[in-house]
Design an enzyme around this catalytic site. Structure first.
Site, PDB file in Angstrom:
ATOM      1  N   SER A 286      34.985  25.909  38.246  1.00 31.37           N
ATOM      2  CA  SER A 286      35.743  26.469  39.360  1.00 31.37           C
ATOM      3  C   SER A 286      35.082  26.006  40.647  1.00 31.37           C
ATOM      4  O   SER A 286      33.857  25.900  40.721  1.00 31.37           O
ATOM      5  CB  SER A 286      35.723  27.989  39.268  1.00 31.37           C
ATOM      6  OG  SER A 286      35.961  28.541  40.540  1.00 31.37           O
ATOM      7  N   LYS A 292      32.166  29.856  36.004  1.00 35.39           N
ATOM      8  CA  LYS A 292      33.384  29.648  35.221  1.00 35.39           C
ATOM      9  C   LYS A 292      33.487  28.281  34.558  1.00 35.39           C
ATOM     10  O   LYS A 292      33.020  27.283  35.071  1.00 35.39           O
ATOM     11  CB  LYS A 292      34.615  29.857  36.118  1.00 35.39           C
ATOM     12  CG  LYS A 292      34.800  31.311  36.459  1.00 35.39           C
ATOM     13  CD  LYS A 292      36.160  31.578  37.020  1.00 35.39           C
ATOM     14  CE  LYS A 292      37.204  31.632  35.926  1.00 35.39           C
ATOM     15  NZ  LYS A 292      38.544  31.713  36.492  1.00 35.39           N
TER      16      LYS A 292
END
Ligand code: ARG
Length: 466
Positions: A286, A292
């Site tokens: 991300s 992430k």
């Protein structure tokens, strides 16, 4: 004058893009060269087979045939070298190639179109293209099935929760789950093979729709182009796009399978499930949240299904109102198929890569397999088998055991013998042998069941088919 006035007011309505008037609009709506140039190789192959047959039947001279074939091969090299100039004025791939042939060889080029129409020509080119695409799809599905067989073999003993309604149901093995996808993609591949067989008939020689008075040999062209036989009805031949519809329906079903798999990958790779870790190659980070790892490839595979299903509906809708035989509406068949073919190839390739590369988190799967009272059915089955209870009573008693475990916040296997006997006095210590997830899966030896021994048999069977 009247013309001038009309032209002026029309132009105002059409706007600048179509400043040159109706002929520009007609050219734009009519031309298919922007997309059907993809059919150049099939078009040239079809023309060579047709010219060869025309000469064999003395409909054209050998000399003209040789010129035509030489010219067509030159065009093939020009297109492949990127030096061919496609013209929208010449509408489509068929006329672009024929016009260039005339430049190259002169009047003999005009003899190529004897006993043929663009209607049977396009039906031939497109059918050849779809057949080749299906052959490619068959190979790609085989690679995907192989990836699953390898993972299934590696994880025939890896226990995970099996779900219904996405609620923990009974323990299964990851190998067994992988083999479910082998079945699905195996059916897709069978559909592909069947469709290839189904469409293996040559359209060339149907001419515009009625056949031709020239003494052509359709068996000869069919044979030269690798078809089993010629089509039997010239009207049907030029109006039929079932082969494209079959391709799109097969693609839609296969994409639906891929999408379900993609959805599972998305779910399994969440920290909440944590069953798998995707390789870096098939995930992205991300831009804002450093922790992430996003399953983008799986999400895009899931989304491609929308495009593919859309193409199927588009072509069904294009075809549904057409009187026999050919109508220009049918020109809209190609973009749907080309787009779906590209999407499907990419989706299968991405999925094959993901399956090969993904890390299976065996401990996480096992922990989850034991939660959610997944062996409750085993407890009920034990009561039926060992204590002679009718299944419904056993189900009821097991319900009490689950309620008790829930109240105590523990697993079924953590209840004491006394507690279980208070629910049903027939229970003995032997019950604990079936409450483990390993015992549960090992016991499911029915044909096609989740027992590792059974899953290994299914893998061996598929290896002989792959
Ligand atoms: N470009 C056309 C197509 O894709 C080729 C056939 C044209 N036939 C005709 N009668 N205008 O369908």
């Amino acid at each position: 004058m009247a013309d001038g006035i009309e032209q002026k007011s029309s132009n105002q309505m059409w706007g600048g893009r179509f400043a040159s008037g109706p002929s520009a609009i007609m050219e734009e709506i009519n031309a298919s060269i922007g997309f059907d140039k993809k059919l150049y190789a099939q078009d040239i192959r079809g023309s060579i087979a047709h010219a060869t047959m025309l000469a064999a039947k003395a409909i054209i001279s050998d000399e003209d045939k040789d010129k035509i074939i030489h010219g067509l091969n030159t065009i093939l090299s020009e297109i492949e070298a990127g030096t061919f100039e496609f013209s929208r004025k010449l509408e489509d791939i068929h006329m672009n190639i024929e016009a260039r042939l005339a430049d190259l060889i002169g009047p003999a080029a005009g003899r190529l179109h004897t006993a043929r129409s663009r209607n049977d020509q396009v039906a031939l080119d497109f059918r050849l293209w779809v057949k080749e695409e299906l052959q490619k799809t068959e190979g790609m599905l085989t690679a995907l099935i192989t990836a699953f067989l390898d993972r299934a073999q590696e994880h025939a003993d890896t226990v995970m929760p099996g779900f219904t309604h996405l609620q923990t149901a009974q323990p299964v093995t990851f190998g067994h789950h992988c083999m479910a996808y082998v079945e699905m993609f195996g059916r897709d591949r069978a559909r592909v093979r069947h469709a290839i067989e189904h469409m293996d008939e040559s359209p060339i020689g149907a001419a515009a729709l009625a056949g031709t008075g020239y003494p052509i040999d359709r068996h000869m062209t069919a044979n030269a182009l690798g078809f089993r036989e010629p089509t039997r009805n010239s009207i049907d031949t030029v109006s039929d796009r079932d082969f494209a519809l079959e391709f799109l329906s097969i693609a839609s079903i296969c994409a639906t399978h891929l999408s379900r798999l993609a959805e599972e990958i998305v779910i399994w790779s969440t920290p909440q499930f944590g069953f798998i870790r995707l390789s870096d190659a098939f995930s992205t980070g991300s831009s804002i949240m450093p922790q992430k790892k996003n399953p983008d490839a799986a999400e895009l595979v899931r989304a491609k299904t929308g495009r593919i299903n859309g193409s199927l509906i588009a072509l069904l809708t294009i075809m549904k109102g057409l009187p026999l035989a050919y109508s220009k509406d049918m020109q809209e068949d190609k973009e749907q198929v080309f787009d779906s073919a590209e999407s499907l190839e990419l989706a299968i390739a991405a999925m094959t890569g993901m399956i090969r590369d993904l890390e299976v988190r065996v401990d996480k799967m096992r922990d989850a397999a034991g939660s959610g009272y997944s062996t409750a059915t085993d407890l009920a089955d034990w009561l039926v088998r060992e204590a002679g209870l009718p299944f419904r009573d056993a189900h009821h008693a097991t319900g009490h055991a689950v309620a008790l475990a829930e109240k105590k916040g523990c697993d079924l296997a953590d209840l004491s013998l006394e507690e279980l006997q208070a629910i049903n006095p027939a229970i003995t210590a032997g019950i604990f042998d079936v409450l483990s997830v390993e015992a549960s899966v090992a016991s499911r030896t029915s044909f096609g069941g989740t027992a590792p021994s059974e899953v290994r048999k299914q893998i061996a069977w598929w290896r002989t088919k792959n």
